[in-house]
Design an enzyme around this catalytic site. Structure first.
Site, PDB file in Angstrom:
ATOM      1  N   ARG A 216       3.829   1.814   2.369  1.00  0.00           N
ATOM      2  CA  ARG A 216       4.737   3.480   1.558  1.00  0.00           C
ATOM      3  C   ARG A 216       4.002   4.997   2.391  1.00  0.00           C
ATOM      4  NH1 ARG A 216       7.421  -0.253   2.000  1.00  0.00           N
ATOM      5  NH2 ARG A 216       9.195  -1.386   0.758  1.00  0.00           N
TER       6      ARG A 216
ATOM      7  N   PHE B 132      -2.346  26.336  -2.346  1.00  0.00           N
ATOM      8  CA  PHE B 132      -3.539  25.695  -1.876  1.00  0.00           C
ATOM      9  C   PHE B 132      -5.001  26.240  -1.805  1.00  0.00           C
ATOM     10  CE2 PHE B 132      -6.366  23.443   0.708  1.00  0.00           C
ATOM     11  CZ  PHE B 132      -6.320  21.580   0.167  1.00  0.00           C
TER      12      PHE B 132
ATOM     13  N   ARG C 119      -6.733  33.489   4.769  1.00  0.00           N
ATOM     14  CA  ARG C 119      -6.039  33.680   6.324  1.00  0.00           C
ATOM     15  C   ARG C 119      -5.734  34.919   6.427  1.00  0.00           C
ATOM     16  NH1 ARG C 119      -2.275  28.401   7.385  1.00  0.00           N
ATOM     17  NH2 ARG C 119      -3.696  27.088   7.377  1.00  0.00           N
TER      18      ARG C 119
ATOM     19  N   PRO D 179       0.864  -1.244   0.109  1.00  0.00           N
ATOM     20  CA  PRO D 179      -0.340   0.055  -0.040  1.00  0.00           C
ATOM     21  C   PRO D 179       1.143   0.792  -0.228  1.00  0.00           C
ATOM     22  CG  PRO D 179      -0.412  -0.913   2.283  1.00  0.00           C
ATOM     23  CD  PRO D 179       0.745  -1.575   1.350  1.00  0.00           C
TER      24      PRO D 179
END
Length: 105
Positions: A76, A87, A98, A38
Site C-alpha cells: 500500500r 513545508f 525559493r 507494508p
C-alpha cells in the site's frame, strides 16, 4: 528538480488481522500474527505530474517486493502533496526560500 524537493518516506509493516494463524494445539492457545501488508507513506512537495507519481508507485512497489519478500498486491502506497508554504527547511518555508533564491538571481 527544484531544491528541497526530495520525497520523505516512511514504511510501516502492518499486521493484517484477517491473516492471523490460530494454533489450538499449542499450549496456552496463543495465536501468531503474520506481518503481511507494508504501508509506505511518501510526502512530496507539490508539483510532480501524475505520470511521475505512477512511476514512483511502481518502483516503490518493486523495491518492497524485492527487499521484504511480500507480494505486489499487499503493498500500500500513500502519496501526499505538501504545499511549499506548508513545508519548512532551516526555519523558513520552501516557498520563502525559493522566492529569495529567485530574487537573488
Amino acid at each position: 528538480m527544484a531544491p528541497f524537493a526530495l520525497p520523505r518516506l516512511s514504511l510501516y509493516l502492518a499486521f493484517d488481522s484477517h491473516r492471523r494463524c490460530w494454533n489450538h494445539i499449542c499450549e496456552n492457545h496463543f495465536h501468531k500474527r503474520i506481518p503481511s501488508m507494508p504501508i509506505v507513506n511518501i510526502q512530496l512537495i507539490e508539483g510532480r505530474s501524475d505520470a511521475q507519481k505512477e512511476a514512483l508507485i511502481e518502483k516503490v512497489t518493486e523495491a518492497c517486493v524485492a527487499s521484504i519478500d511480500c507480494t505486489p498486491e499487499s503493498v500500500r502506497i500513500l502519496l501526499s502533496d505538501v504545499s511549499t508554504q506548508h513545508f519548512g527547511v532551516a526555519g523558513e518555508s520552501v516557498a520563502k526560500r525559493r522566492a529569495a533564491k529567485e530574487a537573488a538571481s
